[in-house]
Each structure stands twice: as C-alpha cells, then as structure tokens.
Scaffold this motif. Sequence first.
Motif, PDB file in Angstrom:
ATOM      1  N   ASN A  29       0.840  -1.190   0.000  1.00  0.00           N
ATOM      2  CA  ASN A  29       0.000   0.000   0.000  1.00  0.00           C
ATOM      3  C   ASN A  29       0.884   1.252   0.000  1.00  0.00           C
ATOM      4  OD1 ASN A  29      -1.735   2.140   0.535  1.00  0.00           O
ATOM      5  ND2 ASN A  29      -2.948   1.003   2.040  1.00  0.00           N
ATOM      6  N   PRO A  30       0.856   2.071  -1.058  1.00  0.00           N
ATOM      7  CA  PRO A  30       1.733   3.246  -1.137  1.00  0.00           C
ATOM      8  C   PRO A  30       1.292   4.407  -0.237  1.00  0.00           C
ATOM      9  CG  PRO A  30       0.283   3.197  -3.030  1.00  0.00           C
ATOM     10  CD  PRO A  30       0.044   1.916  -2.284  1.00  0.00           C
ATOM     11  N   CYS A  31       0.121   4.284   0.376  1.00  0.00           N
ATOM     12  CA  CYS A  31      -0.365   5.363   1.252  1.00  0.00           C
ATOM     13  C   CYS A  31       0.280   5.335   2.630  1.00  0.00           C
ATOM     14  CB  CYS A  31      -1.882   5.268   1.409  1.00  0.00           C
ATOM     15  SG  CYS A  31      -2.796   5.581  -0.112  1.00  0.00           S
ATOM     16  N   ARG A  32       0.909   4.219   2.969  1.00  0.00           N
ATOM     17  CA  ARG A  32       1.510   4.096   4.303  1.00  0.00           C
ATOM     18  C   ARG A  32       2.663   5.072   4.466  1.00  0.00           C
ATOM     19  NH1 ARG A  32       1.758  -2.406   3.665  1.00  0.00           N
ATOM     20  NH2 ARG A  32      -0.496  -2.789   3.697  1.00  0.00           N
ATOM     21  N   GLY A  33       2.640   5.786   5.563  1.00  0.00           N
ATOM     22  CA  GLY A  33       3.732   6.692   5.885  1.00  0.00           C
ATOM     23  C   GLY A  33       3.630   8.068   5.272  1.00  0.00           C
ATOM     24  N   VAL A  34       2.576   8.321   4.490  1.00  0.00           N
ATOM     25  CA  VAL A  34       2.420   9.645   3.876  1.00  0.00           C
ATOM     26  C   VAL A  34       1.935  10.635   4.934  1.00  0.00           C
ATOM     27  CG1 VAL A  34       1.154  10.998   2.169  1.00  0.00           C
ATOM     28  CG2 VAL A  34       1.930   8.689   1.611  1.00  0.00           C
ATOM     29  N   GLN A  35       2.592  11.776   5.020  1.00  0.00           N
ATOM     30  CA  GLN A  35       2.217  12.790   5.998  1.00  0.00           C
ATOM     31  C   GLN A  35       1.005  13.576   5.508  1.00  0.00           C
ATOM     32  OE1 GLN A  35       5.771  15.147   6.670  1.00  0.00           O
ATOM     33  NE2 GLN A  35       6.319  13.900   8.442  1.00  0.00           N
ATOM     34  N   LEU A  36       0.070  13.820   6.413  1.00  0.00           N
ATOM     35  CA  LEU A  36      -1.127  14.580   6.110  1.00  0.00           C
ATOM     36  C   LEU A  36      -1.130  15.868   6.929  1.00  0.00           C
ATOM     37  CD1 LEU A  36      -3.795  11.715   6.176  1.00  0.00           C
ATOM     38  CD2 LEU A  36      -2.594  12.648   4.196  1.00  0.00           C
ATOM     39  N   PRO A  37      -1.807  16.905   6.458  1.00  0.00           N
ATOM     40  CA  PRO A  37      -1.886  18.142   7.242  1.00  0.00           C
ATOM     41  C   PRO A  37      -2.591  17.887   8.570  1.00  0.00           C
ATOM     42  CG  PRO A  37      -3.422  18.184   5.407  1.00  0.00           C
ATOM     43  CD  PRO A  37      -2.525  17.012   5.185  1.00  0.00           C
ATOM     44  N   SER A  38      -2.163  18.579   9.593  1.00  0.00           N
ATOM     45  CA  SER A  38      -2.724  18.386  10.928  1.00  0.00           C
ATOM     46  C   SER A  38      -4.177  18.842  10.967  1.00  0.00           C
ATOM     47  CB  SER A  38      -1.915  19.175  11.962  1.00  0.00           C
ATOM     48  OG  SER A  38      -2.527  19.104  13.233  1.00  0.00           O
ATOM     49  N   VAL A  39      -5.016  18.027  11.626  1.00  0.00           N
ATOM     50  CA  VAL A  39      -6.423  18.393  11.780  1.00  0.00           C
ATOM     51  C   VAL A  39      -6.653  19.170  13.067  1.00  0.00           C
ATOM     52  CG1 VAL A  39      -7.245  16.428  10.446  1.00  0.00           C
ATOM     53  CG2 VAL A  39      -6.941  16.183  12.916  1.00  0.00           C
ATOM     54  N   GLU A  40      -5.590  19.338  13.853  1.00  0.00           N
ATOM     55  CA  GLU A  40      -5.729  20.077  15.111  1.00  0.00           C
ATOM     56  C   GLU A  40      -5.849  21.566  14.829  1.00  0.00           C
ATOM     57  OE1 GLU A  40      -2.509  19.133  17.646  1.00  0.00           O
ATOM     58  OE2 GLU A  40      -3.050  17.018  17.841  1.00  0.00           O
ATOM     59  N   LYS A  41      -6.618  22.247  15.660  1.00  0.00           N
ATOM     60  CA  LYS A  41      -6.814  23.676  15.521  1.00  0.00           C
ATOM     61  C   LYS A  41      -6.172  24.397  16.694  1.00  0.00           C
ATOM     62  CE  LYS A  41     -11.178  23.168  13.041  1.00  0.00           C
ATOM     63  NZ  LYS A  41     -12.609  23.540  13.009  1.00  0.00           N
ATOM     64  N   ALA A  42      -5.983  25.693  16.513  1.00  0.00           N
ATOM     65  CA  ALA A  42      -5.380  26.484  17.591  1.00  0.00           C
ATOM     66  C   ALA A  42      -6.228  26.393  18.844  1.00  0.00           C
ATOM     67  CB  ALA A  42      -5.241  27.943  17.153  1.00  0.00           C
ATOM     68  N   GLU A  43      -7.556  26.337  18.667  1.00  0.00           N
ATOM     69  CA  GLU A  43      -8.456  26.182  19.794  1.00  0.00           C
ATOM     70  C   GLU A  43      -9.127  24.823  19.681  1.00  0.00           C
ATOM     71  OE1 GLU A  43     -11.199  29.377  19.753  1.00  0.00           O
ATOM     72  OE2 GLU A  43      -9.683  30.928  20.015  1.00  0.00           O
TER      73      GLU A  43
END
Length: 376
Positions: free
Chosen positions: A157-171
């Motif tokens: 699976n080539p998707c393993r280890g791919v970095q994604l943008p953080s879903v965390e918010k400042a608040e």
Amino acid sequence: MASIRKRVKKDGSSSFMVVWRDPKIRKQQGITVDSAHEAETLKRLLDANGQSFEIAQQALLDNRAKIPTVGEVIQEHIDLLIRPSSGTVKTYQTMLDLHVKKVIGHVPVDKLDYRLIAYWVKSMMAKGRSPKTIKNVHGLISASMNTAEMLGYITRNPCRGVQLPSVEKAEDEMMFLTHAEFGLIMEGMGERYRDFTNFLVMTGTRFGEATALTVADIDLLGKPATARINKAWKRDGQNQFYIGPTKTGAGKRTIGLNPGLVDLLIPLVAGRLGGDLLFTTPKGERIVHKLYWHHYWMPAVKAAQERGLRKNPRIHDLRHTHASWLIQAGVPIFTISRRLGHASTRTTEGVYGHLMPEALQAGADATERSVAAFMR
C-alpha cells in the motif's frame, strides 16, 4: 443500446443484469454480474461493438489482463464493500469523483507511489480543502489500496507513511459547558424541547440516537431505570432518512438514567405505544437536526450569551459536556467509554484524556516538586 437492471437479493445484496439484443439471432440476451462497475464496463463494451457479446467478452478479458488505474481500483473497492449504507456509498463515490479521478485517477495502480500521493495531498491543500477532508479522502484511497494489495494488483500500500496536514486547531474544537452555563441555555430553551435537551446532556447520546428512541427502549421500572440505545437515524443515497444501526457495534448499549431524568421521562412514556418515538415534534414526527438547531438551539444560545455566556456551543457539545461532567465526578474511563458507545477506551482517552483529574493533578504535583528548590 444495452441496459442494466439492478436486482436486490433476499440477503439484501445486489446483482446486476446486463441486457442486449444479439445482432446475429436478433433475440434479447442477458447476463448477471455481481458489481455495478462490471455491469457498466460490459454495457460500454457491448455498445461500442455493435452488441456483439463475443467481441465484448474478449475486450473484457483483455481489459482484465491490464493493470487497472487508481480510479478503477477505488471504484472496485466501493463495489466490493459488503455492509455500507447507501448514504456511505454515495459519500465515497463523491470523494472519488471530486477529489481523485482528475488528479491521480488515471495513474496505473502499480505506478502509484509516495511521490504521487504527496503530490495529491499538496494539490488538495492548494485547492483549500480542509485537513479533515484530506484525511477522509486519503482514508478511502488507502483502504482501496489495501483491497488492491489483496487482489494482487500491487505488493504494498503506497499510502503508508504519507504525511497529512494536521487536523488540530489552535483552539479545541470541542466545547465543554459548566452546569451554570448549561443552565443559562436552558433558560431560553423552548418548552417543547426542554426534556429532549436535558436528555442529551444527561445521557451523552448522539442526536441521531436520541431522536430514534422509541417508548419501548425506555425502562423506568428497572433499578436503575435505563434507556436502550440500539439504532439511529441514517441518510440513504437519495438523502432520505431511515432507522439503521448505531454508528459502531459498540454503539449498541444500555444507559442508566438518573432519578431527575426519570421524572422528566415519565409523562413522555405514560399511555403511549412501544413503537412510538420518544421525542417528537408537535405533529408527532421525527425531530430534524437543522430545524431544532435553527428554531430552538441557536435562539437559546444567543439568549444565554446576552446573559453572560461567552461560549458558542454546538448541539454535539452536549455529548462532550456529559463526558466532562462524568470525568470531573471521578467516573472510571471504562464506564464512560461504554456509556458513550465508544469502540474502546483508547477512543475515550484520546478525546477526553486531557480532562482526567488524576493527570491534571499529577502534572501539577510534578511541577511543584521540580520548582520547590528555587521557590524557597
């Protein structure tokens, strides 16, 4: 032109019959296949080859011998799913059509690698797609690549280890209300939905679960009194609502009811049939989230803000508020997890772990010990 007829089997699964008129014998012919994708492919080949099944069949075999594209693999993955609702299938199909096909959908699946996945992520970010949307679509691509791996199209699976943008918010996205803050909201809540709103915050149930409850799900004579959560409102592929299973298998649960809530529910169950919805509109119909939010929840929140509330909570924050009250009262994490219908305590800890009083106190005590030397 060939046509496709969908048939629903007794077990709820579907089959697809491709029907065409044979040009040699001039009679209607038909063949049944298991997936919509295979049916569409056969129909397309028949139409392109004068309704000749022999030519279409050979083209189909030649096509199968080729390495499928990323778009074709994701489509096959969607077609092979066994238990999704029609609404879920529609969501996946929209993800494929809007976010994948035009970017990497044409790439042979065995050529999909880390670079292309990273390129896809960056293209989604450039279009202003939210981190949550990117995460959800990446999840569909990754699950499809797992299917491709099982079908022998690829070895990894080539998707393993791919970095994604953080879903965390400042608040924090979640919001927790104190008892006093919830009281301010209830002061402005319409009388018709006061009991329903109290039920949400006193049980931590999801809106779709609470509005699907029937009178038979409530046992006010038990010790303790209970509510059985075993269903929820779902949306199908035509955006119509129906009663379906809870969000997860663990979502099926029995919740103990506190005496104060029991007093509120007694008038709602007295003299009513077991199949009746527990909470309804004045016309006896399902409570619609959008209408409740617009006509009751938001007016109550705005009225509370005029009286000093500094937060802008969502309806779902009542579920978070319920969990925070249990945590503050020292209820064990396992009990909270089961009450909320989480699949495991890890989910509960991941969402609410930062509120655990033991962890907060331990951190404060450790800090006190470390600074004690220079605070003297």
